[in-house]
Design a protein around this motif. Sequence first.
Motif, PDB file in Angstrom:
ATOM      1  N   ILE A  54      21.780  41.443  34.823  1.00 42.19           N
ATOM      2  CA  ILE A  54      22.575  42.447  34.115  1.00 42.19           C
ATOM      3  C   ILE A  54      24.015  41.936  34.085  1.00 42.19           C
ATOM      4  O   ILE A  54      24.488  41.318  35.036  1.00 42.19           O
ATOM      5  N   PHE A  55      24.715  42.226  33.003  1.00 46.02           N
ATOM      6  CA  PHE A  55      26.107  41.814  32.880  1.00 46.02           C
ATOM      7  C   PHE A  55      26.988  43.056  32.973  1.00 46.02           C
ATOM      8  O   PHE A  55      26.859  43.985  32.172  1.00 46.02           O
ATOM      9  N   ALA A  56      27.853  43.060  33.979  1.00 47.19           N
ATOM     10  CA  ALA A  56      28.739  44.197  34.210  1.00 47.19           C
ATOM     11  C   ALA A  56      30.125  43.874  33.661  1.00 47.19           C
ATOM     12  O   ALA A  56      30.680  42.817  33.955  1.00 47.19           O
ATOM     13  N   LEU A  57      30.645  44.765  32.847  1.00 45.45           N
ATOM     14  CA  LEU A  57      32.038  44.684  32.409  1.00 45.45           C
ATOM     15  C   LEU A  57      32.821  45.473  33.452  1.00 45.45           C
ATOM     16  O   LEU A  57      32.559  46.663  33.668  1.00 45.45           O
ATOM     17  N   ILE A  58      33.748  44.807  34.118  1.00 46.30           N
ATOM     18  CA  ILE A  58      34.453  45.398  35.252  1.00 46.30           C
ATOM     19  C   ILE A  58      35.949  45.418  34.972  1.00 46.30           C
ATOM     20  O   ILE A  58      36.516  44.426  34.511  1.00 46.30           O
ATOM     21  N   GLY A  59      36.585  46.546  35.263  1.00 45.62           N
ATOM     22  CA  GLY A  59      38.020  46.699  35.055  1.00 45.62           C
ATOM     23  C   GLY A  59      38.819  45.982  36.125  1.00 45.62           C
ATOM     24  O   GLY A  59      38.287  45.539  37.143  1.00 45.62           O
ATOM     25  N   ALA A  63      36.357  48.690  39.100  1.00 47.63           N
ATOM     26  CA  ALA A  63      35.432  49.749  38.688  1.00 47.63           C
ATOM     27  C   ALA A  63      34.568  49.270  37.521  1.00 47.63           C
ATOM     28  O   ALA A  63      35.072  48.638  36.592  1.00 47.63           O
ATOM     29  N   PRO A  64      33.270  49.585  37.560  1.00 43.55           N
ATOM     30  CA  PRO A  64      32.413  49.189  36.448  1.00 43.55           C
ATOM     31  C   PRO A  64      32.732  50.011  35.202  1.00 43.55           C
ATOM     32  O   PRO A  64      32.973  51.216  35.290  1.00 43.55           O
ATOM     33  N   ILE A  65      32.762  49.344  34.067  1.00 42.04           N
ATOM     34  CA  ILE A  65      33.017  50.007  32.792  1.00 42.04           C
ATOM     35  C   ILE A  65      31.710  50.158  32.019  1.00 42.04           C
ATOM     36  O   ILE A  65      31.446  51.191  31.421  1.00 42.04           O
ATOM     37  N   LEU A  66      30.897  49.088  32.054  1.00 42.63           N
ATOM     38  CA  LEU A  66      29.695  49.049  31.244  1.00 42.63           C
ATOM     39  C   LEU A  66      28.688  48.105  31.862  1.00 42.63           C
ATOM     40  O   LEU A  66      29.072  47.087  32.453  1.00 42.63           O
ATOM     41  N   LEU A  67      27.423  48.426  31.739  1.00 40.23           N
ATOM     42  CA  LEU A  67      26.341  47.519  32.106  1.00 40.23           C
ATOM     43  C   LEU A  67      25.621  47.144  30.821  1.00 40.23           C
ATOM     44  O   LEU A  67      25.327  48.012  29.996  1.00 40.23           O
ATOM     45  N   ALA A  68      25.353  45.840  30.642  1.00 39.72           N
ATOM     46  CA  ALA A  68      24.712  45.368  29.420  1.00 39.72           C
ATOM     47  C   ALA A  68      23.647  44.341  29.757  1.00 39.72           C
ATOM     48  O   ALA A  68      23.652  43.746  30.835  1.00 39.72           O
ATOM     49  N   ASP A  69      22.751  44.118  28.806  1.00 37.22           N
ATOM     50  CA  ASP A  69      21.699  43.130  29.025  1.00 37.22           C
ATOM     51  C   ASP A  69      22.098  41.727  28.591  1.00 37.22           C
ATOM     52  O   ASP A  69      21.331  40.789  28.755  1.00 37.22           O
ATOM     53  N   SER A  70      23.309  41.578  28.032  1.00 35.57           N
ATOM     54  CA  SER A  70      23.794  40.246  27.664  1.00 35.57           C
ATOM     55  C   SER A  70      25.304  40.181  27.850  1.00 35.57           C
ATOM     56  O   SER A  70      26.002  41.204  27.755  1.00 35.57           O
ATOM     57  N   ALA A  71      25.792  38.983  28.105  1.00 32.38           N
ATOM     58  CA  ALA A  71      27.240  38.790  28.242  1.00 32.38           C
ATOM     59  C   ALA A  71      27.943  39.102  26.928  1.00 32.38           C
ATOM     60  O   ALA A  71      29.026  39.685  26.906  1.00 32.38           O
TER      61      ALA A  71
END
Length: 89
Positions: A54-59, A63-71
């Motif tokens: 899983i690719f996490a977009l982190i601030g 803090a996590p902003i979004l979880l995605a299945d691709s970068a």
Amino acid sequence: MDAKNTFEAKAPALTPEQFAHLGDGVIAYVRPMRSEDINRLYPQAPEIAPGLTIFALIGADGAPILLADSADAAIGNARENDLQMVSLH
């Protein structure tokens, strides 16, 4: 001539609280994680099947902003929200 090394104590330019919020809402990074780690680190996240990347977009504050299945999806979300992406090594 002798060169002198002098140290002058100065007040920090930022308070600890200001430093902690540096980049909030402006800077983010993408971090690949195993789904097992997502469930452990972010208990509020929905349950995710084990064994996935899983690719996490982190601030900037961590803090996590979004979880995605691709970068690409995570980076696209950062761009849509005018976040400056940084690379961590």
